[in-house]
Design an enzyme around this catalytic site. Sequence first.
Site, PDB file in Angstrom:
ATOM      1  CD  GLU A   1     -15.276  12.492  23.410  1.00 62.24           C
ATOM      2  OE1 GLU A   1     -16.115  13.310  24.207  1.00 62.24           O
ATOM      3  OE2 GLU A   1     -13.952  12.613  23.099  1.00 62.24           O
TER       4      GLU A   1
ATOM      5  CG  HIS B   1      -4.524   0.373   5.664  1.00 63.98           C
ATOM      6  ND1 HIS B   1      -5.715   0.738   5.448  1.00 63.98           N
ATOM      7  CD2 HIS B   1      -4.142  -0.672   5.336  1.00 63.98           C
ATOM      8  CE1 HIS B   1      -6.274  -0.442   5.014  1.00 63.98           C
ATOM      9  NE2 HIS B   1      -5.325  -1.342   4.810  1.00 63.98           N
TER      10      HIS B   1
ATOM     11  CG  HIS C   1      -9.317  -3.185   2.690  1.00 67.60           C
ATOM     12  ND1 HIS C   1      -8.444  -3.467   1.712  1.00 67.60           N
ATOM     13  CD2 HIS C   1      -8.172  -2.910   3.887  1.00 67.60           C
ATOM     14  CE1 HIS C   1      -7.259  -3.624   1.852  1.00 67.60           C
ATOM     15  NE2 HIS C   1      -7.067  -3.159   3.357  1.00 67.60           N
TER      16      HIS C   1
ATOM     17  CD  GLU D   1      -2.871  -1.319   0.136  1.00 73.60           C
ATOM     18  OE1 GLU D   1      -2.862  -0.668  -0.885  1.00 73.60           O
ATOM     19  OE2 GLU D   1      -3.645  -2.199   0.267  1.00 73.60           O
TER      20      GLU D   1
ATOM     21  CG  HIS E   1      -7.478  -4.653   7.766  1.00 76.23           C
ATOM     22  ND1 HIS E   1      -6.940  -5.886   7.348  1.00 76.23           N
ATOM     23  CD2 HIS E   1      -7.011  -3.496   6.834  1.00 76.23           C
ATOM     24  CE1 HIS E   1      -6.169  -5.739   6.360  1.00 76.23           C
ATOM     25  NE2 HIS E   1      -6.203  -4.224   5.827  1.00 76.23           N
TER      26      HIS E   1
END
Length: 272
Positions: free
Chosen positions: A170, A140, A211, A117, A142
């Site tokens: 929040e 990044h 994803h 990525e 998941h």
Amino acid sequence: MKKFIDSPFVKEVSDITLNMYRQGWDERNGGNISYLIDEKYVREYFKEDKVIRKIPLGFEADEIVRGKYFLVTGTGKYFKNVKGDPETNLGLVKICDCGHDAKLIWGFKDGGKFTSEFPAHLMSHAARLKVDPNNRIVMHTHPTYTICMGACLPTDEKIFTRKLWKSNTEAVVVFPEGIGVLPCMICGTNEIGEATANKMKDFRLVSWTNHGIYGVGHTIDEAFGLIETVEKTAQIYMLTLGHVVNEIPDEVIIGLAKLWNLKMMPGVIEEK
Ligand code: 2HA
Ligand code: ZN
């Protein structure tokens, strides 16, 4: 000369990757992090650049990131293993002035390379640096409930943002600009990198439907804090889905934004 493996940069990335793994967000080789390190700090560990090898980027890096140093997680590497062996699981690379290669300065000891990525990371760094010169982190991961929530909603950033803001007080305070949303795309490509970077012009958070999520910040704490707030809120949303009696009223969201002097993403909550 100090050893880079003992640097606060390696420690921070090692600690956060283990933390994220333990949240249950980074199964197997899921997730990746890149950390822009200013040259003045790099020079505390390397008097000059000794290039171990060159790694082609597979795309042309934006001028704003050329010549810059990034500490980045390796492709196929597991977040849970970084702390035990940072020199194999992480690499410090310098982006060539030509924009086509990365020079490996430290790490990827087993012959590895940066995350698949990396296009999305470098393009996101470039997009953020143009609106916020102090951005240093692209993260990044998941997170489970965030992915669930994306699967239950249309791929519309106003709807996604509204559902988050309406579920946890929040949320509007932490990300008043909202969250960018991409549809399900093929990951690891330049296309998803370009689409992510395009969203990063307006957002510090981008959801990749089916994803995971991208978050950015000046520090690891800031990027992680954004993502954990989304994930906590998505958990609240998913656990209450179909049972909600007390949704946060629009007036409270507007009141919070006023209290904290925040500019809310327009078109999400109607100002009366
Ligand atoms: O690096 O998370 O998106 C593994 C991934 C791909
Ligand atoms: Zn991923």
